[in-house]
Scaffold this motif. Sequence first.
Motif, short mmCIF file in Angstrom:
data_model
loop_
_atom_site.label_atom_id
_atom_site.label_comp_id
_atom_site.label_asym_id
_atom_site.label_seq_id
_atom_site.Cartn_x
_atom_site.Cartn_y
_atom_site.Cartn_z
N ARG A 147 -16.91 -2.36 5.59
CA ARG A 147 -15.94 -3.14 4.84
C ARG A 147 -16.66 -3.82 3.67
O ARG A 147 -17.74 -4.38 3.85
N GLY A 166 0.81 -1.20 0.00
CA GLY A 166 0.00 0.00 0.00
C GLY A 166 0.85 1.25 0.00
O GLY A 166 2.08 1.20 0.10
N THR A 201 -9.48 4.91 -2.25
CA THR A 201 -8.78 5.13 -0.99
C THR A 201 -9.46 4.35 0.13
O THR A 201 -10.66 4.49 0.37
N ALA A 202 -8.69 3.52 0.81
CA ALA A 202 -9.24 2.65 1.86
C ALA A 202 -8.10 1.86 2.49
O ALA A 202 -6.97 1.86 1.98
N VAL A 203 -8.42 1.21 3.58
CA VAL A 203 -7.54 0.18 4.11
C VAL A 203 -7.94 -1.14 3.45
O VAL A 203 -9.13 -1.49 3.44
N TYR A 204 -6.98 -1.82 2.89
CA TYR A 204 -7.22 -3.08 2.19
C TYR A 204 -6.76 -4.24 3.06
O TYR A 204 -5.64 -4.24 3.58
N TYR A 205 -7.66 -5.21 3.19
CA TYR A 205 -7.41 -6.38 4.03
C TYR A 205 -7.47 -7.64 3.20
O TYR A 205 -8.30 -7.76 2.29
N ARG A 252 -11.93 -4.11 1.44
CA ARG A 252 -11.45 -2.76 1.73
C ARG A 252 -12.47 -2.03 2.58
O ARG A 252 -13.67 -2.33 2.54
N GLY A 254 -4.20 -5.26 7.49
CA GLY A 254 -4.57 -4.22 6.54
C GLY A 254 -3.39 -3.38 6.08
O GLY A 254 -2.38 -3.25 6.79
N THR A 255 -3.56 -2.82 4.90
CA THR A 255 -2.56 -1.89 4.35
C THR A 255 -3.31 -0.70 3.76
O THR A 255 -4.33 -0.87 3.08
N GLN A 256 -2.82 0.48 4.04
CA GLN A 256 -3.50 1.70 3.61
C GLN A 256 -3.16 2.02 2.16
O GLN A 256 -1.98 2.04 1.77
N THR A 307 -3.90 5.15 -0.45
CA THR A 307 -4.41 6.51 -0.58
C THR A 307 -4.18 6.98 -2.01
O THR A 307 -3.04 6.96 -2.49
#
Length: 119
Positions: free
Chosen positions: A44, A8, A90-94, A37, A112-114, A116
């Motif tokens: 989510r 990310g 744009t989100a945190v991806y899991y 995400r 998770g990984t951000q 942007t």
Amino acid sequence: AQLRESGGGLVQPGGSLRLSCAASGFAFSSYDMSWYRQAPGKERELVAVITNGGGSLTSADSVKGRFTISRDNAKNTVYLQMNSLTPEDTAVYYCKAERIHFGMRSVYWGQGTQVTVSS
């Protein structure tokens, strides 16, 4: 069991990123793998799924044609290739691992990984 996302970061609109999710401590090849995400203030949502047999499904209409899920069982890793990114991505991806084996459901989540997307 552990899932660790990476890849990310900050990217400009129209750019690309490839997320990775490395698995350890469980039989990765027997699990269906997914990317989800979560954007700020939103629930989510499921982005894409790849089955243990390698069949893939992109769930979110908003990413069809832009995101591709894949897996490398030799490396115990699942990937999400993201192209033509927009600020709405744009989100945190899991990543998630899931299996039903002899009637028992096992689920693992990464931290998770951000991602942007901004100019």
